[in-house]
Design an enzyme around this catalytic site. Structure first.
Site, PDB file in Angstrom:
ATOM      1  N   TYR A  83      63.582  59.300  24.193  1.00  0.00           N
ATOM      2  CA  TYR A  83      64.126  59.424  24.178  1.00  0.00           C
ATOM      3  C   TYR A  83      65.187  59.045  25.164  1.00  0.00           C
ATOM      4  O   TYR A  83      66.646  59.357  25.473  1.00  0.00           O
ATOM      5  CB  TYR A  83      65.173  60.840  23.229  1.00  0.00           C
ATOM      6  CG  TYR A  83      64.397  61.214  22.119  1.00  0.00           C
ATOM      7  CD1 TYR A  83      63.645  60.641  20.775  1.00  0.00           C
ATOM      8  CD2 TYR A  83      64.804  62.762  21.998  1.00  0.00           C
ATOM      9  CE1 TYR A  83      63.299  61.127  19.897  1.00  0.00           C
ATOM     10  CE2 TYR A  83      64.246  62.650  20.538  1.00  0.00           C
ATOM     11  CZ  TYR A  83      63.682  62.234  19.743  1.00  0.00           C
ATOM     12  OH  TYR A  83      63.449  62.749  18.328  1.00  0.00           O
ATOM     13  N   ASP A  91      48.244  66.301  18.206  1.00  0.00           N
ATOM     14  CA  ASP A  91      48.142  66.268  16.800  1.00  0.00           C
ATOM     15  C   ASP A  91      47.126  67.704  16.605  1.00  0.00           C
ATOM     16  O   ASP A  91      47.462  68.250  15.480  1.00  0.00           O
ATOM     17  CB  ASP A  91      46.940  65.215  17.181  1.00  0.00           C
ATOM     18  CG  ASP A  91      46.298  64.656  17.925  1.00  0.00           C
ATOM     19  OD1 ASP A  91      46.478  65.504  19.102  1.00  0.00           O
ATOM     20  OD2 ASP A  91      45.709  63.398  17.421  1.00  0.00           O
ATOM     21  N   ASP A 142      60.466  67.935  19.759  1.00  0.00           N
ATOM     22  CA  ASP A 142      60.976  67.474  18.749  1.00  0.00           C
ATOM     23  C   ASP A 142      60.566  67.909  17.187  1.00  0.00           C
ATOM     24  O   ASP A 142      61.305  68.407  16.526  1.00  0.00           O
ATOM     25  CB  ASP A 142      62.538  65.988  18.336  1.00  0.00           C
ATOM     26  CG  ASP A 142      63.139  65.818  17.533  1.00  0.00           C
ATOM     27  OD1 ASP A 142      63.348  66.684  16.892  1.00  0.00           O
ATOM     28  OD2 ASP A 142      63.512  65.108  17.540  1.00  0.00           O
ATOM     29  N   ASP A 199      60.660  71.254  14.569  1.00  0.00           N
ATOM     30  CA  ASP A 199      60.859  71.577  13.374  1.00  0.00           C
ATOM     31  C   ASP A 199      60.170  71.706  12.735  1.00  0.00           C
ATOM     32  O   ASP A 199      59.814  72.648  11.686  1.00  0.00           O
ATOM     33  CB  ASP A 199      61.420  70.692  12.659  1.00  0.00           C
ATOM     34  CG  ASP A 199      63.125  69.646  13.142  1.00  0.00           C
ATOM     35  OD1 ASP A 199      63.361  70.878  14.233  1.00  0.00           O
ATOM     36  OD2 ASP A 199      63.581  69.001  13.033  1.00  0.00           O
TER      37      ASP A 199
END
Ligand code: ATP
Length: 354
Positions: free
Chosen positions: A133, A209, A233, A237
């Site tokens: 980002y 992962d 991020d 979530d």
């Protein structure tokens, strides 16, 4: 002390007032002297004025100690720039903190049988300023590139912050990365390791992962987790699944001078205006603000009051309840008052009746 209040768009305008009534209660009862400053930013402002956030808004936010934020609708228009990214960047709120701690009694309420609340108690710390980002992109018709920036400075800063959280918990830190494929993550991993070792925090690491799998299947393995921007991020979530509803997930964005508290959910245009949004994520974000301010008793009191709402099934439709945003907010405020009047203190046992 100044606290900016940004309700934003959609359900932000419904859930933030429920948190603010609790802030008002303590502020008035204990004369905290918090000055509230309402700041209007977001899609509504963009539609009215052509700017979702102005330089004046940023200056105002910089003058505040903390910010309580609802949600903002982001539209797919090239002239609409992300308000959240701008605030995080301009205020240098480098640490995104997501506690993954289910509310006591929530699994019983939701009839979740394959997971134990006692197994889930971790904090995911996401580096908020760089990684994928970084905003460095070249967009073309046939090839588009986004530069993933990892610096030693930002990695050491976020690792140091995460170690600060680890000190107050189990003194262990897990670094989540993908350094087997992304060579930039080797710098992140090595820097986090060195920082943790220099501070005496036990450090381990996990590929992103494998961590995603573990997060759902074996969350008890983790306590404080630090990771880069994009992984943080997505994984935080995913971690919100363990809380039972997106409407229960709070978060903080913390810098050296200021901090910004927001529910994880967005503006939820599908339910906005119906008065059914769950206010608990916003109220728990206020609880995080109290923790950050060092007001531990009040933070704990808010957690207890929220647990009482879950216990008494005074909850919104996302949790199978029939209560409105306002009714849940009023119930939690009444429990806060009740606990406060009963001279609740941090040493009181967990099963204190509320
Ligand atoms: P945005 O564009 O602002 O991100 P969104 O709808 O894409 O909005 P969310 O706001 O996170 O993303 O909503 C995702 C789903 O979760 C929606 O169906 C929404 O109704 C539901 N939801 C989000 N927050 C809450 C809440 N506080 N209470 C109940 N349901 C919620």
């Amino acid at each position: 002390m100044k606290t900016a209040i940004i309700e934003g768009d959609g359900i932000g305008k419904e859930v933030i007032p429920e948190a603010v009534t609790i802030l008002d209660y303590f502020n008035e009862t204990y004369d905290w002297g918090i000055e509230k400053i309402y700041v209007d930013v977001g899609l509504g402002k963009w539609e009215r004025t052509g700017a979702a956030i102005t330089d004046e808004d940023i200056a105002l936010l910089k003058s505040c100690d903390s910010i309580l934020f609802g949600a903002i609708t982001t539209v797919n228009d090239p002239s609409y720039k992300s308000v959240l990214l701008r605030i995080r960047k301009e205020l240098d709120l480098y640490a995104n903190v997501r506690p993954i701690l289910p509310i006591s009694g929530i699994y019983k309420l939701l009839n979740i049988r394959d997971q134990k609340e006692a197994d889930v108690n971790m904090i995911i710390v996401r580096e908020n300023t760089e990684g994928l980002y970084s905003g460095i992109e070249e967009i073309g018709d046939e090839k588009s590139t986004t530069t993933r920036v990892i610096t030693q400075k930002a990695s050491a800063r976020i690792a140091s912050f995460a170690c600060g959280l680890a000190f107050g918990r189990k003194n262990s830190l897990t670094v989540v990365h993908k350094s087997n494929v992304l060579k930039s993550d080797k710098l992140f991993l090595d820097t986090c390791r060195q920082t943790a070792e220099s501070k005496g925090v036990a450090v381990s690491d996990k590929l992103a992962d494998i961590f995603a799998y573990d997060l759902i299947m074996a969350p008890q393995k983790y306590d404080v987790v630090v990771t880069t921007n994009l992984f943080g991020d997505i994984l935080s979530d995913l971690g919100a699944v363990l809380l039972g509803s997106i409407g229960l997930a709070p978060s903080a964005n913390i810098g050296d001078k200021q901090a910004f508290f927001e529910p994880v959910h967005g503006s939820a245009p599908d339910i906005a205006g119906q008065g059914v949004a769950n206010p608990i994520a916003a109220i728990l974000s206020l609880k995080m603000m109290f923790d950050w301010m060092g007001k531990k008793r009040e933070a704990c009191l808010v957690s207890r009051a929220v647990a009482a709402a879950v216990h008494d099934e005074v909850v919104t439709p996302d949790l199978g309840g029939k209560y409105s945003t306002k009714e849940v907010g009023n119930f939690i405020l009444s429990k806060v008052r009740q606990l406060d009047a009963a001279s609740f203190c941090l040493e009181d046992p967990e099963d204190l009746p509320v």
